[in-house]
Design an enzyme around this catalytic site. Structure first.
Site: not given
Ligand code: UD1
Ligand code: CA
Length: 455
Positions: A8, A10, A15, A22, A79, A102, A375, A378
């Site tokens: 994942l 996207a 932050r 990211k 997610t 990430d 050699n 300089a």
């Molecule tokens: C998520 C988990 C959390 C876990 C943490 C670990 C969920 C709801 N929460 O939180 O329980 O402790 O990761 O790091 O799953 N992404 C997509 N599409 C979206 C949203 C996110 O592809 O619509 C991808 C992001 O690019 C990222 C990953 O999913 O690589 C996690 O998304 P992020 O928003 O960072 O979730 P966290 O708040 O870190």
């Molecule tokens: Ca994350």
């Protein structure tokens, strides 16, 4: 059971406060997503499905060389919604390994153990105990210790926030279950997102076994949401690299100031001073000394080479017993034969310096072939560029180039030739002769300095 890997990637990474998606931010010089794709390829021969979205075209373009199947998530709705996009590309009899773009430092060994430990019909979660779990999903267990659900930090109450066991976001799930569960997810939570974590409660209600595994060190599953975490994980990575080299017999003057951004190999008894940066493919022999504040990019060093402080080496090949620097710059195509010396404020580009030859001070040697035991005095400049073309300079064995000479290429300086200091050489110099090209010195007797005018 066959395995499909989904990464994942996207999310926008709000932050990070960045114009760059990211997953394109880097650890050890490599995009976060690239770390994960590379690890995925170590455990599954099928290329991973990468879910891309936010500025996805940019991500795809920059990482086009990766072996992955790119699937778009048009809107970032969470997610759970992200993983849903992958399902049409996954066969029913597969297990799905979910990784996060990430969470870059997850190790292949950990994933292998995770896969082996999780029964084929169970839901597997990689969990970890974090000293500071703030911001992460917490693992909720019943009195028997069985996992019942995951609660996101933003949705957790004070008691739940005290739980240190967190969800790494890495799961192993039979595809059939995902195909049943994901379309039913709701977004009734603090972030109004479709949480993948909600499938854990669904599994618990259906009495599907939930199996958790922990990695050897929790840092492996640290996620990157902001630049502080990015910096922390970079140091964790570099510290691990530093440890590896010290265990192999390399002296690091300070392991906290050591940065590898690529592939590095170092022979034993080599010592590396502080703030040296290694980029690309770097191979260093044994008994070398690398002084402080050097940059080595795509460089090969033989044994017993000394690189003195503040030298920048890029695309150079340096044979044994050479001495380079301080303040030397070797550009791509620099090849130094054994025992040659390149000193301070010397720039070399696309040139071979023969065995035992010396270019010790303030010179530019470009597009040249320098023989043995030459050699170069300089301030010598090879004038390799006529404004349109690059031309070559050939210097024979045992030649001596006097200080502050300009050698206008294309030109050949014969074997054993001597060039008088301050010469501008525009025609070939014959072997074993002295060639001088400078205006003769004269002295004018009774010469008066100009006097200041009276006003
Ligand atoms: C998520 C988990 C959390 C876990 C943490 C670990 C969920 C709801 N929460 O939180 O329980 O402790 O990761 O790091 O799953 N992404 C997509 N599409 C979206 C949203 C996110 O592809 O619509 C991808 C992001 O690019 C990222 C990953 O999913 O690589 C996690 O998304 P992020 O928003 O960072 O979730 P966290 O708040 O870190
Ligand atoms: Ca994350």
């Amino acid at each position: 059971m066959m395995l499909s890997t989904v990464i994942l990637a996207a999310g926008q990474g709000k932050r990070m406060h960045s114009d760059t998606p990211k997953v394109l931010h880097r650890i050890a010089g490599k995009a976060l997503l690239e770390h994960v794709v590379n690890t995925a390829s170590l455990i599954n021969s099928n290329p991973p499905i990468v879910i891309y979205g936010h500025e996805g075209e940019k991500v795809k373009q920059i990482l086009a060389q990766l072996n992955a199947q790119w699937v778009q998530q048009p809107e970032q709705l969470g997610t759970g919604h992200a993983l849903l996009q992958a399902l049409p590309h996954i066969a029913d009899d597969h297990r799905v390994l979910v990784l996060y773009g990430d969470v870059p430092l997850i190790q292949a060994d950990t994933l292998k153990k995770f896969i082996q430990a999780t029964p084929g019909d169970a839901l597997g979660i990689l969990t970890a105990h974090f000293p500071d779990p703030t911001g992460l999903g917490r693992i909720l267990r019943d009195e028997k210790g069985n996992i019942t659900s995951i609660i996101e930090d933003k949705d957790a109450d004070a008691n739940q926030k005290n739980i240190h066991e967190i969800n790494s976001g890495i799961y192993l799930i039979p595809a059939t279950l995902l195909k049943r569960w994901l379309p039913t997810l709701k977004n009734q939570n603090a972030q109004k997102e479709y949480y993948l974590t909600d499938i854990v409660a669904l599994a618990a209600t259906e009495n599907i076994a939930i199996h958790s595994t922990e990695p050897a060190t929790y840092e492996e599953v640290l996620g990157i949401n902001d630049r502080l975490q990015l910096a922390k994980l970079e140091r964790f990575y570099q510290h691990k690299m530093a440890e590896k080299f010290m265990r192999q017999g390399v002296t690091l003057h300070d392991p906290a100031r050591f940065d590898v951004r690529g592939e590095l190999s170092v022979g034993r008894d080599t010592s590396i001073d502080i703030n040296v940066i290694f980029e690309g493919h770097v191979k260093i022999g044994s008994h070398c000394i690398i002084g402080p504040h050097c940059v080595l990019r795509n460089v090969i060093l033989g044994d017993r080479v000394e690189i003195k402080a503040n030298s920048v080496l890029d695309g150079a090949e340096i044979a044994e017993d050479c001495i380079v620097g301080p303040f030397a710059r070797l550009r791509p195509g620099s090849i130094l034969a054994p025992r040659s010396h390149v000193g301070n404020f010397v720039e070399i580009k696309n040139s071979e310096i023969g065995t035992g030859s010396k270019v010790n001070h303030l010179s530019y040697v470009g597009d040249s072939e320098v023989g043995k035991n030459v050699n170069i005095g300089a301030g010598t400049i090879t004038c390799n560029y006529d404004g349109l073309n690059k031309n070559r300079t050939i210097i024979g064995d045992n030649a001596f180039i006097g200080s502050n000479s300009s050698l206008i290429a294309p030109i050949t300086i014969g074997e054993g030739a001597t060039i008088g200091a301050g010469s501008t050489i525009s025609r070939d110099a014959q072997p074993h002769q002295l060639t001088v090209a400078r205006s003769p010195q004269r002295s004018i007797a009774n010469w008066q300095r100009p006097q200041k005018k009276e006003i």
